[in-house]
Design a protein around this motif. Structure first.
Motif, PDB file in Angstrom:
ATOM      1  N   ILE A 145     -42.301  28.774  50.864  1.00 52.11           N
ATOM      2  CA  ILE A 145     -41.051  28.453  50.344  1.00 52.11           C
ATOM      3  C   ILE A 145     -40.709  26.712  49.998  1.00 52.11           C
ATOM      4  O   ILE A 145     -40.365  26.512  49.082  1.00 52.11           O
ATOM      5  CB  ILE A 145     -39.879  29.131  51.024  1.00 52.11           C
ATOM      6  N   ASN A 146     -41.391  26.240  51.118  1.00 49.23           N
ATOM      7  CA  ASN A 146     -41.026  24.734  51.074  1.00 49.23           C
ATOM      8  C   ASN A 146     -41.836  24.172  50.019  1.00 49.23           C
ATOM      9  O   ASN A 146     -41.493  23.189  49.225  1.00 49.23           O
ATOM     10  CB  ASN A 146     -41.647  24.206  52.353  1.00 49.23           C
ATOM     11  N   ARG A 147     -43.084  24.634  49.692  1.00 49.69           N
ATOM     12  CA  ARG A 147     -44.042  24.125  48.614  1.00 49.69           C
ATOM     13  C   ARG A 147     -43.389  24.650  47.187  1.00 49.69           C
ATOM     14  O   ARG A 147     -43.806  23.815  46.435  1.00 49.69           O
ATOM     15  CB  ARG A 147     -45.397  24.602  48.650  1.00 49.69           C
ATOM     16  N   ARG A 148     -42.812  25.739  47.238  1.00 50.74           N
ATOM     17  CA  ARG A 148     -42.191  26.120  45.915  1.00 50.74           C
ATOM     18  C   ARG A 148     -41.136  25.180  45.352  1.00 50.74           C
ATOM     19  O   ARG A 148     -40.929  25.046  44.247  1.00 50.74           O
ATOM     20  CB  ARG A 148     -41.780  27.648  46.046  1.00 50.74           C
ATOM     21  N   LEU A 149     -40.505  24.829  46.450  1.00 51.60           N
ATOM     22  CA  LEU A 149     -39.256  23.772  45.995  1.00 51.60           C
ATOM     23  C   LEU A 149     -39.751  22.211  45.863  1.00 51.60           C
ATOM     24  O   LEU A 149     -38.930  21.358  45.716  1.00 51.60           O
ATOM     25  CB  LEU A 149     -38.399  23.921  47.002  1.00 51.60           C
ATOM     26  N   ASN A 150     -40.814  22.056  45.980  1.00 51.14           N
ATOM     27  CA  ASN A 150     -41.403  20.645  46.054  1.00 51.14           C
ATOM     28  C   ASN A 150     -41.949  20.425  44.615  1.00 51.14           C
ATOM     29  O   ASN A 150     -43.101  20.851  44.256  1.00 51.14           O
ATOM     30  CB  ASN A 150     -42.503  20.467  47.037  1.00 51.14           C
ATOM     31  N   PRO A 151     -41.277  19.548  43.967  1.00 51.21           N
ATOM     32  CA  PRO A 151     -41.646  19.099  42.591  1.00 51.21           C
ATOM     33  C   PRO A 151     -43.352  18.638  42.357  1.00 51.21           C
ATOM     34  O   PRO A 151     -43.790  18.499  41.476  1.00 51.21           O
ATOM     35  CB  PRO A 151     -40.878  18.249  41.705  1.00 51.21           C
ATOM     36  N   THR A 152     -43.650  17.932  43.565  1.00 51.62           N
ATOM     37  CA  THR A 152     -44.917  17.350  43.562  1.00 51.62           C
ATOM     38  C   THR A 152     -46.197  18.138  44.163  1.00 51.62           C
ATOM     39  O   THR A 152     -47.291  17.864  44.106  1.00 51.62           O
ATOM     40  CB  THR A 152     -44.912  16.173  44.404  1.00 51.62           C
TER      41      THR A 152
END
Length: 243
Positions: A145-152
């Motif tokens: 989930i954290n990576r899904r919300l990270n634009p980078t």
């Protein structure tokens, strides 16, 4: 010396097949190769036998969506060995169903519900292991989930809500299993990375996917206890992902 008893679901192709092959090459494993299709499983078995690997291997018909095959697998391993040392929940699909509802249903059933049911069924045999029993759930960085919300993140623009959600669910299943069965049974989520396989048409060398050998080598380290200091976490080949 008694061999380590391992079960690898989806073991007839891709990452699963390579994992079975690398474990057998060590000569210290007896591997049950789970395959949804018995004919494909037997074809994979013949390929392994042609490689003259020192370990021993058997095919199990194992469809993660059918409890009857799960029950039969437990019965087979229980009667033959009385315990299980390693469970690798590797089987996964990317659905080609026409609707999002069907895609979610199909992928959850194989990618999340199936591993939860299979793990629950095998816990009594894992607890009978005299080694350090472990469960490794093959996840994906796409389920973070954290990576899904990270634009980078490299996967930020990849939609795939069905596959992402099924792997996020598998991550929670992993966390619950660790909370419930650990530390007696060690539990990990592991992302082998973008790998050449039949999972989807995207998993090709041309698209930058790694070879199965490159992806599975670090996974074997988890199987063999080399990353036990990171138990209960969401690992990849060089570190860990946020949940």
């Amino acid at each position: 010396m008694a061999k380590t008893i391992a079960l690898v679901t989806g073991g007839n192709s891709g990452i699963g097949f390579e994992l079975v092959s690398q474990l057998l090459s060590k000569g210290t494993y007896h591997v049950f190769m789970g395959s949804r299709s018995l004919s494909k499983g037997n074809a994979a078995l013949q390929q392994l036998q042609s490689q003259d690997v020192p370990g021993t291997v058997e095919v199990l018909e194992l469809d993660m969506t059918k409890d009857s095959t799960i029950d039969a697998a437990v019965k087979t391993i229980s009667e033959a060995h009385g315990h299980l040392d390693i469970l690798v929940n590797n089987a996964a699909i990317v659905s080609t169903a026409p609707s999002l509802r069907e895609q979610l249903q199909e992928e959850f059933d194989t990618n999340a519900t199936g591993p939860a049911v299979l793990t629950n069924a095998f816990i009594p045999l894992l607890r009978k292991s005299v080694l350090s029993p472990r469960i490794i759930n093959i996840s994906s960085g796409a389920g973070s989930i954290n990576r899904r919300l990270n634009p980078t993140s490299p996967l930020f623009k990849f939609p795939g809500v069905n596959y992402r959600a099924s792997k996020t669910a598998l991550n929670m299943i992993t966390a619950c299993a660790w909370a419930e069965y650990g530390p007696e049974v060690k539990v990990f989520a592991y992302d082998p990375g973008f790998t050449q396989s039949g999972l989807s048409g995207m998993n090709t060398k041309e698209n930058g996917a790694r070879s199965v050998g490159e992806s599975v080598g670090p996974l074997v380290d988890v199987v063999e206890g080399k990353r036990d200091g990171e138990v209960g976490r969401f690992l990849h080949n060089t570190g860990e992902y946020p949940w």
